[in-house]
Design an enzyme around this catalytic site. Structure first.
Site, mmCIF file in Angstrom:
data_model
loop_
_atom_site.group_PDB
_atom_site.id
_atom_site.type_symbol
_atom_site.label_atom_id
_atom_site.label_comp_id
_atom_site.label_asym_id
_atom_site.label_seq_id
_atom_site.Cartn_x
_atom_site.Cartn_y
_atom_site.Cartn_z
ATOM 1 N N ARG A 60 2.708 0.220 10.950
ATOM 2 C CA ARG A 60 3.770 0.253 11.951
ATOM 3 C C ARG A 60 4.094 -1.053 12.655
ATOM 4 N NH1 ARG A 60 1.145 5.688 14.120
ATOM 5 N NH2 ARG A 60 -0.587 4.561 13.182
ATOM 6 N N LYS B 268 -7.094 8.224 -1.098
ATOM 7 C CA LYS B 268 -8.282 8.759 -0.401
ATOM 8 C C LYS B 268 -8.833 9.983 -1.135
ATOM 9 C CE LYS B 268 -7.127 7.112 4.257
ATOM 10 N NZ LYS B 268 -5.758 6.590 4.077
ATOM 11 N N ASP C 146 -3.366 4.345 -1.906
ATOM 12 C CA ASP C 146 -4.263 4.849 -0.858
ATOM 13 C C ASP C 146 -4.305 6.373 -0.949
ATOM 14 O OD1 ASP C 146 -5.903 4.998 1.323
ATOM 15 O OD2 ASP C 146 -4.373 4.468 2.795
ATOM 16 N N PRO D 199 -16.405 15.900 -9.170
ATOM 17 C CA PRO D 199 -16.424 14.693 -10.007
ATOM 18 C C PRO D 199 -15.402 14.683 -11.143
ATOM 19 C CG PRO D 199 -18.657 15.305 -9.442
ATOM 20 C CD PRO D 199 -17.778 16.412 -8.921
ATOM 21 N N ASP E 104 -13.011 15.066 -4.214
ATOM 22 C CA ASP E 104 -12.925 16.337 -4.943
ATOM 23 C C ASP E 104 -14.156 16.419 -5.841
ATOM 24 O OD1 ASP E 104 -11.887 18.687 -6.238
ATOM 25 O OD2 ASP E 104 -9.869 17.996 -5.767
ATOM 26 N N LYS F 106 0.837 -1.202 0.000
ATOM 27 C CA LYS F 106 0.000 0.000 0.000
ATOM 28 C C LYS F 106 0.874 1.256 0.000
ATOM 29 C CE LYS F 106 -2.440 1.717 3.614
ATOM 30 N NZ LYS F 106 -2.292 3.184 3.583
ATOM 31 N N THR G 236 -10.184 5.132 10.846
ATOM 32 C CA THR G 236 -10.084 4.368 12.099
ATOM 33 C C THR G 236 -9.461 5.185 13.227
ATOM 34 O OG1 THR G 236 -8.172 3.341 11.064
ATOM 35 C CG2 THR G 236 -10.128 1.997 11.237
HETATM 36 O O1 C5P Z 1 0.656 2.005 11.031
HETATM 37 P P1 C5P Z 1 -0.786 1.588 10.933
HETATM 38 O O2 C5P Z 1 -0.969 0.079 10.989
HETATM 39 O O3 C5P Z 1 -1.684 2.316 11.907
HETATM 40 O O4 C5P Z 1 -1.198 2.023 9.444
HETATM 41 C C1 C5P Z 1 -2.526 1.941 8.967
HETATM 42 C C2 C5P Z 1 -2.561 2.385 7.536
HETATM 43 O O5 C5P Z 1 -3.893 2.309 7.059
HETATM 44 C C3 C5P Z 1 -2.084 3.821 7.299
HETATM 45 O O6 C5P Z 1 -1.373 3.807 6.061
HETATM 46 C C4 C5P Z 1 -3.363 4.614 7.168
HETATM 47 O O7 C5P Z 1 -3.222 5.704 6.286
HETATM 48 C C5 C5P Z 1 -4.331 3.576 6.582
HETATM 49 N N1 C5P Z 1 -5.747 3.793 6.874
HETATM 50 C C6 C5P Z 1 -6.271 3.834 8.145
HETATM 51 N N2 C5P Z 1 -7.608 4.038 8.345
HETATM 52 C C7 C5P Z 1 -8.433 4.195 7.313
HETATM 53 C C8 C5P Z 1 -7.915 4.129 6.019
HETATM 54 C C9 C5P Z 1 -6.572 3.916 5.832
HETATM 55 O O8 C5P Z 1 -5.529 3.669 9.112
HETATM 56 N N3 C5P Z 1 -9.732 4.348 7.515
#
Ligand code: C5P
Length: 233
Positions: free
Chosen positions: A208, A63, A61, A68, A66, A34, A117
């Site tokens: 992480r 996200k 990713d 259309p 904006d 990703k 999240t």
């Molecule tokens: O380091 P960690 O496991 O927290 O990374 C989670 C990844 O998922 C990050 O790249 C973050 O941008 C992505 N993400 C997220 N929550 C979302 C969508 C994407 O944590 N709703």
């Protein structure tokens, strides 16, 4: 799909060299790479093209959110990189329909970001929403039916309800994954790999806990093993 195919590693690192180093260490212990906002602006788009050209699965990713016309053209450019997955904020149907037009004729799968999240009920109240995270996630997941999206990004806490509401052909991709004992960091709605799979997630996004581990390959292998155990339970 085997357990490793379901593991998406978030390459949240400073540049393509660090990303390539992680990819070569982790190898086939993960199935999807990703590339998010941090890496996209330090050579990540070129890396996405290179990895896709090598037959790797790439998740952009970005996200998107904006007007259309912009979303449609950005999606078409990301599809042309050879990406397998792209995220688009699932706030409104106009944005999602624009992304659908942009990916026409490609194999790019579109995933709607429901509620980040990192956000909890107090954060949503601050945004002016009267819904709690679970309600808002479910509400946005149902927009998918109208737009034709392939799936959603959602925390493990909402996965079971989404699965019940949307059926089995719908992809649930779950970030906020934390193996037992690891630090939550800035994530608010976290879950272990085994619990997220048991709740119905198809893919897990892990950053992480793998990228900052002393041994990223071992960390990825341990998560894949946990996914495997959960799938056979
Ligand atoms: O380091 P960690 O496991 O927290 O990374 C989670 C990844 O998922 C990050 O790249 C973050 O941008 C992505 N993400 C997220 N929550 C979302 C969508 C994407 O944590 N709703």
């Amino acid at each position: 799909m085997n357990a490793s195919d379901r593991l998406i590693v978030a390459l949240d690192v400073a540049g393509p060299d660090e990303a390539r180093d992680l990819i070569s260490r982790i190898g086939n212990r993960a199935g999807v790479w990703k590339i998010g906002l941090e890496l996209l602006f330090t050579g990540g788009a070129e890396l996405a093209r290179e990895l896709a050209g090598d037959g790797q699965k790439v998740f952009v990713d970005a996200k998107l959110l904006d007007i259309p016309n912009t979303v449609e053209r950005a999606t078409a450019n990301i599809a042309a990189l050879g990406a397998a997955f792209l995220t688009v904020h699932g706030h409104d149907i106009k944005t999602m329909e624009a992304a659908m037009r942009g990916r026409a004729g490609s194999d790019l799968k579109l995933l709607a970001v429901t509620v980040l999240t990192s956000l909890d009920a107090a954060d949503l109240e601050q945004q002016g929403s009267r819904m709690d995270p679970a309600e808002l996630v479910l509400h946005r997941a149902t927009l998918r039916r109208e737009s034709g999206f392939d799936g959603v990004i959602a925390s493990g806490h909402e996965a079971a309800e989404i699965r019940q509401a949307t059926g089995s052909d719908f992809l649930i991709v779950t970030p906020g994954i934390r193996p037992a004992g690891s630090a939550a960091g800035d994530q608010a709605r976290v879950m272990t790999p085994a619990k997220a799979i048991a709740a119905g997630a198809d893919y897990l996004v892990v950053g992480r806990p793998i990228t900052q581990a002393d041994d990223p390959a071992a960390a990825a292998a341990a998560i894949a093993a946990e996914i495997d155990t959960a799938l056979s339970a």
